[in-house]
Scaffold this motif. Structure first.
Motif, mmCIF file in Angstrom:
data_model
loop_
_atom_site.group_PDB
_atom_site.id
_atom_site.type_symbol
_atom_site.label_atom_id
_atom_site.label_comp_id
_atom_site.label_asym_id
_atom_site.label_seq_id
_atom_site.Cartn_x
_atom_site.Cartn_y
_atom_site.Cartn_z
ATOM 1 N N ASP A 144 -6.642 -0.348 3.272
ATOM 2 C CA ASP A 144 -6.433 0.891 4.032
ATOM 3 C C ASP A 144 -5.907 2.021 3.150
ATOM 4 O O ASP A 144 -5.278 2.947 3.630
ATOM 5 N N ASP A 204 -7.841 -4.864 -1.651
ATOM 6 C CA ASP A 204 -7.536 -5.588 -0.416
ATOM 7 C C ASP A 204 -8.873 -5.627 0.334
ATOM 8 O O ASP A 204 -9.192 -4.741 1.131
ATOM 9 N N ASP A 254 -4.376 -2.606 -5.537
ATOM 10 C CA ASP A 254 -3.873 -3.167 -4.281
ATOM 11 C C ASP A 254 -4.661 -4.459 -4.027
ATOM 12 O O ASP A 254 -5.844 -4.543 -4.370
ATOM 13 N N THR A 270 0.846 -1.206 0.000
ATOM 14 C CA THR A 270 0.000 0.000 0.000
ATOM 15 C C THR A 270 0.882 1.256 0.000
ATOM 16 O O THR A 270 0.575 2.247 -0.674
HETATM 17 MG MG LIG Z 1 -1.915 -2.851 2.451
#
Ligand SMILES: [Mg+2]
Ligand SMILES: Nc1ncnc2c1ncn2[C@@H]1O[C@H](COP(=O)(O)OP(=O)(O)OP(=O)(O)O)[C@@H](O)[C@H]1O
Length: 369
Positions: free
Chosen positions: A170, A165, A246, A141
């Motif tokens: 996040d 994700d 991600d 990330t």
């Molecule tokens: Mg991550």
């Protein structure tokens, strides 16, 4: 001045419905209506159309688009269909149309689509890069957030991040965002969406950087299906020049689907005192089942100390495959930036991590990934 609009639609009920949307949308004027592109051809010179909306569900209209574009070169052509389809759209863009809309549409969707067409935000060439790690906490990330922003700044082209994700994404924390909609809603609604309406699920964080955040409720992750993920990636490709994905760590149906649908997969590990090369090797062996893995897999190690060409060569040797990049150990810089909801490349542009990210962005821009 209002857009002189021509509507080409054979279904009478749809024709009436769309006509009333156009008439009721400020800035648009309905100049003429035809059942087919064949009927319209050669009939429109008198009122100099600026916008031609063509029904693409009628198979006879598609082959006439190039001729329509040649005859009315100053008009923007927008295809309409009941359902979005990536192949139909790429044929459409290839024949000179500027955009695509799902019908029936609202006045806002019409305005937004025309805005996009005139600023040519529909892209015909795009690159999807997914970031896969065998284990968690591998610096994905951190890399994606900084790289996407660097790519947007350096190229001036549209860049998107999709936070796939699914349970504990996040990305929103890295950019300090509280999103209205997330990947869960985008996948849920995907079959009703068009590129323009999908774009509204992304949060725009810069002139040309947009983010589709992950959900804050881990139990909703299950609602994201492989088909939904595939459609999302296909549609995102038609809106953004670069899409960075991600992913949660490890092999799951969703991470495998995302990697399959991507042009490139960055295989990522963080140096942390031991087994990361073995984990990378095992993951790499699985990706070797792709015939074209050599051109699609790009290993990256982060938190490398000292971060030198010799270290990169040593990792390449250990892996038996060229390591694409090594990123330096810069814990203080990356964690303090993340704590402030900022990016290292903005907060400390001269930091070695930021410099490495800029280098990587420049290579991607040159097509060297
Ligand atoms: Mg991550
Ligand atoms: N190059 C680096 N040097 C030192 N520390 C780093 C580096 N990159 C990331 N980190 C730190 O490693 C931790 C994990 O980073 P990050 O959240 O980016 O990894 P991730 O792979 O996305 O993790 P997750 O599995 O939770 O999604 C963070 O504390 C981050 O600050």
């Amino acid at each position: 001045m209002a857009y002189r609009t021509v509507l080409i639609e054979a279904n009478q009920i749809m024709l009436e419905r769309l006509s009333s949307v156009i008439k009721n949308t400020p800035g648009f004027e309905l100049s003429a209506r035809y059942a087919t592109a064949g009927d319209a051809m050669g009939q429109m010179q008198a009122f100099k159309p600026e916008l031609i909306l063509v029904d693409m569900d009628n198979e006879k209209n598609g082959p006439l688009l190039s001729e329509l574009k040649r005859s009315y070169p100053y008009a923007s052509i927008i295809g309409m269909s009941r359902k979005w389809d990536s192949e139909a759209q790429s044929r459409l863009l290839g024949s000179g149309a500027g955009g695509f809309m799902i019908k029936p549409f609202t006045g806002e969707e019409l305005v937004e689509t025309v805005k996009n067409v005139t600023s040519t935000t529909m892209v015909s060439q795009s690159e999807v890069i997914s970031f896969f790690s065998p284990k968690g906490k591998s610096g994905k990330t951190t890399l994606i957030s900084n790289l996407a922003s660097a790519l947007a700044q350096r190229t001036g082209e549209s860049v998107a991040i999709i936070d796939g994700d699914l349970q504990f994404g996040d990305m929103s924390v890295f950019f300090n965002l509280t999103p209205q909609s997330t990947i869960v809603e985008a996948v849920r609604d995907i079959s009703f969406l068009s590129p323009v309406t999908l774009k509204s699920y992304f949060v725009q964080v810069g002139d040309n950087l947009s983010i589709l955040c992950g959900t804050s409720k881990p139990d909703l992750a299950e609602t994201v299906t492989m088909d939904g993920m595939t459609s999302l990636i296909h549609m995102a490709k038609s809106i953004f020049r670069y899409v960075l994905m991600d992913l949660s760590s490890g092999f799951t149906d969703i991470t495998c689907t995302a990697c399959e649908e991507s042009d490139k997969t960055v295989l990522m590990a963080m140096v942390n005192g031991g087994y990361e090369v073995q984990h990378m090797k095992r993951a790499f062996e699985i990706f070797q089942c792709w015939d074209d893995y050599k051109t699609r897999i790009r290993p990256v190690f982060t938190r490398v100390n000292p971060c030198t060409e010799e270290e990169r060569a040593a990792f390449s040797k250990a892996l038996g495959f060229p390591v694409y990049h090594v990123l330096p150990n810069e814990y203080l810089a990356v964690s303090s930036a993340a704590d402030n909801g900022r990016l290292v490349i903005d907060q400390e542009p001269d930091n070695p991590f930021s410099q490495a990210i800029m280098g990587m962005a420049d290579e991607i821009a040159k097509g060297k990934i």
